[in-house]
Write a protein that holds these residues in place. Structure first.
Motif, PDB file in Angstrom:
ATOM      1  N   ILE A 386      -8.639  -3.735 -10.791  1.00  0.00           N
ATOM      2  CA  ILE A 386      -8.420  -4.374  -9.423  1.00  0.00           C
ATOM      3  C   ILE A 386      -7.184  -3.894  -8.861  1.00  0.00           C
ATOM      4  O   ILE A 386      -7.268  -3.748  -7.500  1.00  0.00           O
ATOM      5  CB  ILE A 386      -8.374  -5.902  -9.653  1.00  0.00           C
ATOM      6  N   GLY A 387      -5.907  -3.703  -9.233  1.00  0.00           N
ATOM      7  CA  GLY A 387      -4.824  -3.058  -8.909  1.00  0.00           C
ATOM      8  C   GLY A 387      -5.217  -1.644  -8.186  1.00  0.00           C
ATOM      9  O   GLY A 387      -4.868  -1.437  -6.956  1.00  0.00           O
ATOM     10  N   ALA A 388      -6.098  -0.899  -8.787  1.00  0.00           N
ATOM     11  CA  ALA A 388      -6.361   0.497  -8.339  1.00  0.00           C
ATOM     12  C   ALA A 388      -7.249   0.319  -7.052  1.00  0.00           C
ATOM     13  O   ALA A 388      -7.037   0.989  -6.204  1.00  0.00           O
ATOM     14  CB  ALA A 388      -7.172   1.271  -9.413  1.00  0.00           C
ATOM     15  N   LEU A 389      -7.911  -0.595  -6.918  1.00  0.00           N
ATOM     16  CA  LEU A 389      -8.822  -1.021  -5.706  1.00  0.00           C
ATOM     17  C   LEU A 389      -7.771  -1.291  -4.627  1.00  0.00           C
ATOM     18  O   LEU A 389      -8.182  -0.889  -3.374  1.00  0.00           O
ATOM     19  CB  LEU A 389      -9.607  -2.133  -5.977  1.00  0.00           C
ATOM     20  N   ALA A 390      -7.057  -2.231  -4.869  1.00  0.00           N
ATOM     21  CA  ALA A 390      -5.842  -2.501  -3.875  1.00  0.00           C
ATOM     22  C   ALA A 390      -5.257  -1.420  -3.334  1.00  0.00           C
ATOM     23  O   ALA A 390      -4.766  -1.147  -2.215  1.00  0.00           O
ATOM     24  CB  ALA A 390      -5.072  -3.691  -4.231  1.00  0.00           C
ATOM     25  N   ALA A 391      -4.598  -0.651  -4.416  1.00  0.00           N
ATOM     26  CA  ALA A 391      -3.763   0.713  -3.979  1.00  0.00           C
ATOM     27  C   ALA A 391      -4.919   1.497  -2.929  1.00  0.00           C
ATOM     28  O   ALA A 391      -4.168   2.246  -2.151  1.00  0.00           O
ATOM     29  CB  ALA A 391      -3.463   1.226  -5.074  1.00  0.00           C
ATOM     30  N   THR A 392      -6.164   1.808  -3.288  1.00  0.00           N
ATOM     31  CA  THR A 392      -6.805   2.542  -2.685  1.00  0.00           C
ATOM     32  C   THR A 392      -7.129   1.876  -1.379  1.00  0.00           C
ATOM     33  O   THR A 392      -7.047   2.732  -0.245  1.00  0.00           O
ATOM     34  CB  THR A 392      -8.281   2.884  -3.321  1.00  0.00           C
ATOM     35  N   VAL A 393      -7.160   0.658  -1.143  1.00  0.00           N
ATOM     36  CA  VAL A 393      -7.322   0.266   0.343  1.00  0.00           C
ATOM     37  C   VAL A 393      -6.267   0.665   1.183  1.00  0.00           C
ATOM     38  O   VAL A 393      -6.143   0.931   2.400  1.00  0.00           O
ATOM     39  CB  VAL A 393      -7.581  -1.326   0.384  1.00  0.00           C
ATOM     40  N   VAL A 394      -4.964   0.381   0.627  1.00  0.00           N
ATOM     41  CA  VAL A 394      -3.706   0.780   1.289  1.00  0.00           C
ATOM     42  C   VAL A 394      -3.786   2.405   1.636  1.00  0.00           C
ATOM     43  O   VAL A 394      -3.430   2.678   2.998  1.00  0.00           O
ATOM     44  CB  VAL A 394      -2.669   0.249   0.868  1.00  0.00           C
ATOM     45  N   SER A 395      -4.167   3.202   0.815  1.00  0.00           N
ATOM     46  CA  SER A 395      -4.245   4.542   1.141  1.00  0.00           C
ATOM     47  C   SER A 395      -5.231   5.054   2.027  1.00  0.00           C
ATOM     48  O   SER A 395      -4.874   6.280   2.415  1.00  0.00           O
ATOM     49  CB  SER A 395      -4.494   5.232  -0.138  1.00  0.00           C
ATOM     50  N   LEU A 396      -6.128   4.124   2.192  1.00  0.00           N
ATOM     51  CA  LEU A 396      -6.991   4.740   3.420  1.00  0.00           C
ATOM     52  C   LEU A 396      -6.749   4.550   4.653  1.00  0.00           C
ATOM     53  O   LEU A 396      -7.533   5.054   5.439  1.00  0.00           O
ATOM     54  CB  LEU A 396      -8.513   4.132   3.003  1.00  0.00           C
TER      55      LEU A 396
END
Length: 442
Positions: A386-396
């Motif tokens: 879930i942390g990776a998903l949140a980090a990806t959202v910010v990165s996009l």
């Protein structure tokens, strides 16, 4: 993904022989739980360094985001994908190494994992594109995860149960020092020798840990050759844990709330260095200073537990975190946040995390004795996934403001509140968390 890998291990004789061959080379012996005083602290030093490998690998290259983006000709926010891939690798590795450590002993999977980490770190030095760096960071994470999982298992093996709390507390102090030291070291290394130097340093750390493991770390567990690595029994064990109401309530609550920290780690380089125009060294010091909130409150939590239970602390801390996140999101949307006000809000957000994370971890592990290892692995996988998903959202998003970071952190807090209050309805009787565990599980 990890289950297919385990199935491969079960059916491929060559891989089995590789594990056993490494075991013979080590000429290992199972040790007792008695240590001299000097050996006691030396073991803790090695295990603490192994535990800190993954956090160091995450934090040390954050100040290099602008330089990496410039070299690869991409927006700085896109570099965050290499951080997301690392989180995904750790998430997959949590599920992978648990069965391997029981089947083949502790040191052999650990040594092979460190070898993978070293090779991947050197590969990152020569990465020519962002996509290749993303892939190599995933492989690097799989290697580092061996150190994380093995060190925790070896503490349980090597030390008497009554000493575990003290040992884990010392290990967590080492891990807590990572966000204070790693970005600062990485910032100076990148400024002096370019960003490639960061991965050379990480590879050198991996090599030192490999040598320490081979030469001085004792084998602590006899391999269980009767343990099956077939997908069926493994899936059944994970399913038993996952369908326990207390586990899924606090595992999801903790993981969703903790994803706000992942969003902060992923988005802070762009916000501080691109939006507020700070250099890498200054960013490293700010990152270190903000981490004091998380580390300090996780220690204050041990004091609160003398008077309150974990299940009482979690909703209060989570509600405060949600309020802070809403204020931050509104401020970012209306462009009201200066650097100082943003730092204050981030500091108190991380303070709340210092109370939430150890208590949700303790509560979701409390119902288990036999399946505690499986529960721990699944909890870690959820947290990292879930942390990776949140980090990806910010990165996009590359909006040149703090809106993506603030909104992602706000969304994680509000969703965690919803998960807590909806999940608690399914818990008939809450199994109390052990206070030692609540202090240490962060």
């Amino acid at each position: 993904m990890s289950l297919s890998i385990l199935s491969f291990y079960e059916g491929d004789a060559g891989v089995k022989w590789l594990f056993y061959f490494c075991s013979l080379i080590l000429n290992r012996q199972i040790v007792t739980q008695e240590h001299t005083r000097s050996g006691y602290f030396f073991l803790i030093l090695i295990l603490g360094a192994l535990t800190a490998l993954a956090p160091f690998s995450i934090d040390m290259y954050l100040p290099s985001f602008p330089a990496i983006a410039k070299d690869f000709g991409v927006e700085q926010a896109r570099v965050g994908l290499s951080l997301s891939s690392f989180f995904i690798g750790i998430s997959a590795g949590q599920l992978l190494y648990g069965p391997l450590l029981d089947r083949f002993g502790r040191k052999t999977p650990l040594i092979l994992g460190l070898l993978v980490y070293i090779v991947a770190s050197l590969g990152c030095v020569y990465a020519g594109t962002l996509n290749s760096l993303v892939i190599l960071r995933f492989i690097q994470a799989l290697g580092s995860c061996a150190a994380t999982v093995a060190s925790v298992a070896m503490v349980r093996d090597l030390f008497p149960v009554k000493e575990n709390a003290r040992v884990f507390a010392l290990l967590m102090l080492v891990v807590g020092a990572s966000p204070m030291l790693a970005p600062t070291i990485g910032g100076y290394a990148a400024a002096a020798f370019h960003w490639h130097a960061v991965f050379i340093v990480l590879g050198a750390i991996g090599l030192l840990l490999l040598l320490a493991t081979i030469l001085w770390l004792p084998e602590s567990y006899k391999p269980d050759t009767t343990l099956s690595l077939k997908p069926g029994p493994i899936i059944q064990s994970f399913w038993t844990v996952a369908t326990t109401p207390q586990f899924y309530t606090y595992a999801f609550t903790g993981a969703i709330a903790f994803s706000g920290l992942f969003a902060y780690v992923s988005g802070s380089p762009q916000v501080f260095m691109d939006v507020y125009h700070l250099d890498g060294k200054t960013y490293g010091w700010i990152f270190a200073g903000l981490s004091i909130g998380f580390i300090g409150c996780s220690q204050v939590n041990s004091i609160l537990l003398k008077r309150y239970e974990s299940k009482q602390i979690v909703p209060v801390a989570l509600s405060l975190q949600g309020l802070i996140a809403v204020v931050m999101a509104v401020g970012a949307w209306n462009n009201w946040l200066g650097l100082t006000s943003l730092l204050v809000l981030l500091f108190f957000f991380l303070c709340c995390m210092g109370f939430i994370n150890p208590n949700t971890a303790a509560l979701c592990l409390a119902p288990f004795t036999k399946n505690a290892g499986t529960a721990s692995a699944l909890m870690g996988a959820l947290q990292m996934g879930i942390g990776a998903l949140a980090a990806t959202v910010v990165s996009l998003y590359d909006t040149h403001n703090a809106v993506p970071l603030a909104f992602t952190m706000c969304g994680s807090s509000l969703l965690a509140i919803a998960a807590l209050f909806s999940g608690r309805r399914q818990i008939k009787t809450t199994v109390a968390a052990d206070k030692g565990s609540a202090v240490l599980s962060h």
